[in-house]
Design an enzyme around this catalytic site. Sequence first.
Site, mmCIF file in Angstrom:
data_model
loop_
_atom_site.group_PDB
_atom_site.id
_atom_site.type_symbol
_atom_site.label_atom_id
_atom_site.label_comp_id
_atom_site.label_asym_id
_atom_site.label_seq_id
_atom_site.Cartn_x
_atom_site.Cartn_y
_atom_site.Cartn_z
ATOM 1 N N PHE A 1 1.099 -0.627 -0.019
ATOM 2 C CA PHE A 1 -0.123 0.513 -0.209
ATOM 3 C C PHE A 1 1.150 1.563 0.119
ATOM 4 C CE2 PHE A 1 -2.739 3.141 1.707
ATOM 5 C CZ PHE A 1 -3.982 3.332 1.043
ATOM 6 N N ASP B 1 1.335 -4.448 8.348
ATOM 7 C CA ASP B 1 0.538 -3.845 7.510
ATOM 8 C C ASP B 1 -0.708 -4.620 8.219
ATOM 9 O OD1 ASP B 1 -1.868 -2.204 7.251
ATOM 10 O OD2 ASP B 1 -0.580 -0.786 5.931
ATOM 11 N N TYR C 1 -11.073 2.096 10.814
ATOM 12 C CA TYR C 1 -12.410 1.762 10.054
ATOM 13 C C TYR C 1 -12.701 1.154 9.397
ATOM 14 C CZ TYR C 1 -8.670 3.998 6.497
ATOM 15 O OH TYR C 1 -7.523 4.891 5.904
ATOM 16 N N LYS C 2 -12.135 0.427 8.760
ATOM 17 C CA LYS C 2 -11.753 -0.699 7.068
ATOM 18 C C LYS C 2 -13.073 -1.938 8.624
ATOM 19 C CE LYS C 2 -8.647 -0.444 4.606
ATOM 20 N NZ LYS C 2 -8.870 0.369 3.665
ATOM 21 N N ARG D 1 -12.973 -4.054 -6.454
ATOM 22 C CA ARG D 1 -12.410 -4.611 -5.848
ATOM 23 C C ARG D 1 -13.763 -5.128 -4.941
ATOM 24 N NH1 ARG D 1 -9.084 -2.285 -1.381
ATOM 25 N NH2 ARG D 1 -9.975 -0.193 -1.168
#
Lengths: 409, 409
Positions: free
Chosen positions: B124, B194, B219-220, B368
């Site tokens: 990322f 991560d 937040y995921k 996705r």
Amino acid sequence: MRRRDFEHLDRDDPLAGFRDRFLLPPGLIYLDGNSLGPLPRSTPAALADLVERQWGEDLVTSWNRHRWVDLPLEVGRRLARLLGARPFEVLAADSTSINLFKLLGAALGLRSDRRVVLSERDNFPTDLYVVQGLADLRGNVELRLVESGGIEDALDEDVAVVLLSHVDYRTGRLLDAPRMTERAHARGALVLWDLAHSAGVVPIRLAEWDVDLAVGCGYKFLCGGPGAPAFLYVNARLAGDLRNPLSGWFGHRRPFAFDPRYRPARGIARFQCGTPPVLGLCALREGLDLVLDADPEAVRAKSIGLTERFAALVEQRCGGHGFAIASPRDPAARGSHVALRHPEGLAVIHALTDRGVVGDFRDPDILRFGFHPLVNRHVDVWDAVEALVQVMEKRAWDDPAYRRRDVVT
Amino acid sequence: MRRRDFEHLDRDDPLAGFRDRFLLPPGLIYLDGNSLGPLPRSTPAALADLVERQWGEDLVTSWNRHRWVDLPLEVGRRLARLLGARPFEVLAADSTSINLFKLLGAALGLRSDRRVVLSERDNFPTDLYVVQGLADLRGNVELRLVESGGIEDALDEDVAVVLLSHVDYRTGRLLDAPRMTERAHARGALVLWDLAHSAGVVPIRLAEWDVDLAVGCGYKFLCGGPGAPAFLYVNARLAGDLRNPLSGWFGHRRPFAFDPRYRPARGIARFQCGTPPVLGLCALREGLDLVLDADPEAVRAKSIGLTERFAALVEQRCGGHGFAIASPRDPAARGSHVALRHPEGLAVIHALTDRGVVGDFRDPDILRFGFHPLVNRHVDVWDAVEALVQVMEKRAWDDPAYRRRDVVT
């Protein structure tokens, strides 16, 4: 002076209407807006809308649909109005400490021929800690600390950045920011102002004063809520030359291109780092909108009136009780809180809290009373001093329960 | 297979009851919990209580009374349960990018004889940007990037830290974390995981795997809300030796002593920096409490069932439409989202969104579809593929409006 005189002042107060725009517990005299500003009346509904409609219903599409992605700059534009900055010179992001690190790291990179960060020993500790952490990591940084008032004498050709608090967190001393900025510039140094205790209560004109860099906090007089996002300011003439050492994806020129190489956004946006705290930014926007509705000069005039009368009443009515006024007595040199010193300060603060007057305590012996001109009335000054007189005359502070040291006092 | 088969799977689903604990728009098929998790039903009331009662009524005293001051560690203890860490190894704070900077800066300080941070080119981007910023600031850091799968071959005696995503944000590839950790240790390197795309949907056992360092996002799949605070993990055997370069006052041993010299707190608390974001931490706690009620093995089993069936249905029903499956087909090597490649991916995602199926798009051609086992039903898989078939058969994507590139897609 009598309480009636203070009632009259409230009747004639051009800012009196603002108090109703806050949700305040009935009967409480809250003199700690310098630590945590009270709740604006509009904030619960704004947060409920953000949470239930934007997050709950529109979900991930809200980043575009409700422009969450723009919040750091949008809130920054409001802050720019408040701080007398240009619209694209302020960003709402992260915490004050993190923002300090970004700006100090960037400033030292720009002034690589100089290595000194000059500050006062009594500056708010996190400001000093951030320099210490940066120095350990980067090397070639010297934190030079002088006693209060010693900055100008300590300015020399080694100073890269002068780091100062506009209003001292303990004593409330207000520095002459345009003068200090000019002096720093005259010696070739950049100046970084910490506006945590002045933003919202002292008129600030960053562009006019040609300030280089500034940071500040959203949860005090700006009423952004506990742990609200902080802000940072970068003078437009510097932004393109400064490199944010906390180079996260939101500071990238095209965050959603997922480029493996960091390329900073143009201007202030490069000082973003990670994903912005949307809930906190929403609450901060509400606080700011309220503060921006007031005339800054009227706010300052009332702030001086409140602190001046508080100090005078304490002198007049608490004379025999061992208080010393730690704040400057010249209102031009004072922010919006008044600090008293007393050897039993901690117990006095606890006793006052139990009697509905909330100030706070700072080691070793400082009692702080903050006055928010949009919230506090003149009668609050009278009633707070009256409660203080009662606590002292009845020795109400002399209770073992009041010697407890809370984590936060 | 028919829709009815998917309905039967839902009937027998031991996790089916969790869906009611979220507030979801009726009819929406939300396959983007990997980007922004949906709203837990309990969150609005928890936030309203925090805002209206704690902030509004108890004001600054809430730092003690409602233990706001402990929130980063309290939420950290919940995260520790989720991540198989010891109770004092995890902290909720700041953003993932900021936390990465803290841990990388600390790790490079500990391993001063080594200078390489080893990662994958496709990691990322913010993870790579943070290393780049740290290298510019600190010097003596080399970011070594290898192609996917090339980490083990690139491990040598210069590598200080191996920086990897547990689940790849684009392809959903799941790495064998215990194996990679062991390989890194065998070459004397520290490993930093991560966990942004794995926490909450893949069983994680940081202590058992003897992982050194980790960060991740709130937040995921943890449903902490937009821009929720992130987290960091430090193995207890390292915490005392690591120095947080972002040394703010909340990481001080005694933040409220206002000591001018920084002295780090013992253990994980030293990785705090500024004042914690109380609103965000409150929302994150709600999301975590919900996720922690589920059996992680059941979550993983359902996650595999959903992604496996989605991939199989796409292969079966969208064969002629030019899709390639970018995710590993071995479920043991896949997280909880499935990535498809298609040259018109952006337009297809927009067309699906307009038909009530929300996935997302990542440049240059990645669609996705994230599956949150506590939220998504098996019929969602069926209905999403049905919508995809319709969009492709009717060429509904072939509309100029669907070529718009939102800021966030």
